[in-house]
Design a protein around this motif. Structure first.
Motif, short mmCIF file in Angstrom:
data_model
loop_
_atom_site.label_atom_id
_atom_site.label_comp_id
_atom_site.label_asym_id
_atom_site.label_seq_id
_atom_site.Cartn_x
_atom_site.Cartn_y
_atom_site.Cartn_z
N LEU A 36 21.05 44.02 24.19
CA LEU A 36 21.37 45.39 24.62
C LEU A 36 22.81 45.80 24.32
N PHE A 37 23.38 45.25 23.25
CA PHE A 37 24.74 45.53 22.79
C PHE A 37 25.82 45.07 23.78
N ILE A 38 25.43 44.28 24.76
CA ILE A 38 26.40 43.73 25.70
C ILE A 38 27.46 42.91 24.99
N PRO A 39 27.09 42.09 23.96
CA PRO A 39 28.13 41.34 23.25
C PRO A 39 29.18 42.21 22.57
N LEU A 40 28.89 43.45 22.30
CA LEU A 40 29.87 44.36 21.70
C LEU A 40 30.78 44.97 22.76
N VAL A 41 30.23 45.32 23.89
CA VAL A 41 30.98 45.99 24.95
C VAL A 41 31.77 44.99 25.79
N LEU A 42 31.20 43.82 26.04
CA LEU A 42 31.80 42.85 26.95
C LEU A 42 33.22 42.40 26.57
N PRO A 43 33.50 42.07 25.31
CA PRO A 43 34.87 41.65 25.01
C PRO A 43 35.89 42.78 25.19
N VAL A 44 35.49 43.99 24.94
CA VAL A 44 36.41 45.12 25.15
C VAL A 44 36.74 45.24 26.64
N LEU A 45 35.72 45.15 27.48
CA LEU A 45 35.95 45.17 28.93
C LEU A 45 36.77 43.96 29.37
N GLY A 46 36.46 42.80 28.80
CA GLY A 46 37.20 41.59 29.14
C GLY A 46 38.67 41.69 28.78
N MET A 47 38.98 42.23 27.62
CA MET A 47 40.38 42.40 27.21
C MET A 47 41.09 43.42 28.10
N TRP A 48 40.40 44.48 28.42
CA TRP A 48 40.98 45.47 29.33
C TRP A 48 41.30 44.83 30.68
N TRP A 49 40.34 44.05 31.18
CA TRP A 49 40.52 43.40 32.48
C TRP A 49 41.69 42.41 32.44
N LEU A 50 41.75 41.61 31.39
CA LEU A 50 42.84 40.64 31.26
C LEU A 50 44.19 41.34 31.17
N ALA A 51 44.26 42.42 30.42
CA ALA A 51 45.52 43.15 30.28
C ALA A 51 46.00 43.69 31.63
N ARG A 52 45.08 44.07 32.48
CA ARG A 52 45.44 44.62 33.80
C ARG A 52 45.67 43.55 34.86
N HIS A 53 45.31 42.30 34.57
CA HIS A 53 45.42 41.24 35.57
C HIS A 53 46.10 40.00 35.02
N ALA A 54 47.23 40.21 34.39
CA ALA A 54 48.00 39.08 33.86
C ALA A 54 48.59 38.29 35.02
N PRO A 55 48.59 36.97 34.92
CA PRO A 55 49.17 36.16 36.00
C PRO A 55 50.70 36.31 36.02
N GLU A 56 51.27 36.06 37.17
CA GLU A 56 52.72 36.06 37.30
C GLU A 56 53.30 34.92 36.49
N ARG A 57 54.39 35.19 35.82
CA ARG A 57 55.07 34.13 35.07
C ARG A 57 56.06 33.43 36.01
N ALA A 58 56.38 32.20 35.67
CA ALA A 58 57.37 31.47 36.45
C ALA A 58 58.69 32.21 36.43
N GLY A 59 59.37 32.28 37.55
CA GLY A 59 60.63 32.99 37.63
C GLY A 59 60.49 34.42 38.08
N GLY A 60 59.24 34.84 38.38
CA GLY A 60 59.03 36.17 38.95
C GLY A 60 59.02 37.30 37.97
N THR A 61 58.96 37.03 36.68
CA THR A 61 58.93 38.12 35.68
C THR A 61 57.51 38.23 35.13
N GLY A 62 56.60 38.68 35.95
CA GLY A 62 55.19 38.78 35.55
C GLY A 62 54.90 40.04 34.78
N ALA A 63 53.77 40.07 34.16
CA ALA A 63 53.30 41.25 33.43
C ALA A 63 52.82 42.29 34.43
N ALA A 64 52.67 43.49 33.97
CA ALA A 64 52.20 44.58 34.84
C ALA A 64 50.80 44.29 35.32
N ALA A 65 50.53 44.66 36.54
CA ALA A 65 49.20 44.41 37.13
C ALA A 65 48.26 45.51 36.81
#
Length: 154
Positions: free
Chosen positions: A125-154
């Motif tokens: 059902l074209f899920i393999p096409l849509v899923l990585p786009v959603l996954g990348m969007w999710w990862l970009a919005r939920h980057a882990p904090e880096r050591a030293g307190g300089t994390g990426a934007a949430a």
């Protein structure tokens, strides 16, 4: 699902940052898990029962299964290393869907039998096409904090 790990913790401001395994993240992980099971089952049946009919297609289905398994594990686990692994596997997944999807349309003889990624995941059902786009969007919005307190934007 309570056993899923989260990235919650205090950051430099003393507030708690929700992890990737909350809300939509849980749904994303569940979909990746289901796709991992489906692709693994499909590739196993194809390879055991009729590998000689389409070895390239069935090998690619097995590769897709491994990618989905690793992506699922990487999305569940926390930390910079797992975050990078999630990006790598999901990026590879998107590349695979686009390349195999395009090749399966341009030269159908190359894939006499469908792979998970044939025709951009039409069999799923074209899920393999849509899923990585959603996954990348999710990862970009939920980057882990880096050591030293300089994390990426949430």
């Amino acid at each position: 699902m309570n056993e899923l790990k989260t990235d919650s913790g205090d950051n430099a401001t003393g507030t708690t940052k929700p992890g990737r395994v909350t809300g939509i993240g849980r749904v994303l992980i569940m979909v990746y898990g289901v796709l991992a099971l489906a692709a693994t089952g499909r590739s196993f049946v194809q390879i055991v029962g009729k590998f000689d009919e389409a070895p390239l297609a069935y090998t690619l289905s097995a590769l897709a299964a491994v990618v989905y398994i690793v992506a699922t594990i990487a999305l569940i686990n926390r930390g910079q290393a797992w975050y990078r692994i999630a990006w790598i596997t999901i990026g590879f997944e998107l590349l695979g869907v686009l390349v195999i999807g395009t090749l399966s349309l341009v030269d159908p003889q190359l894939f006499p039998h469908d792979t998970v990624w044939s025709v951009y995941g039409r069999g799923y059902l074209f899920i393999p096409l849509v899923l990585p786009v959603l996954g990348m969007w999710w990862l970009a919005r939920h980057a882990p904090e880096r050591a030293g307190g300089t994390g990426a934007a949430a």
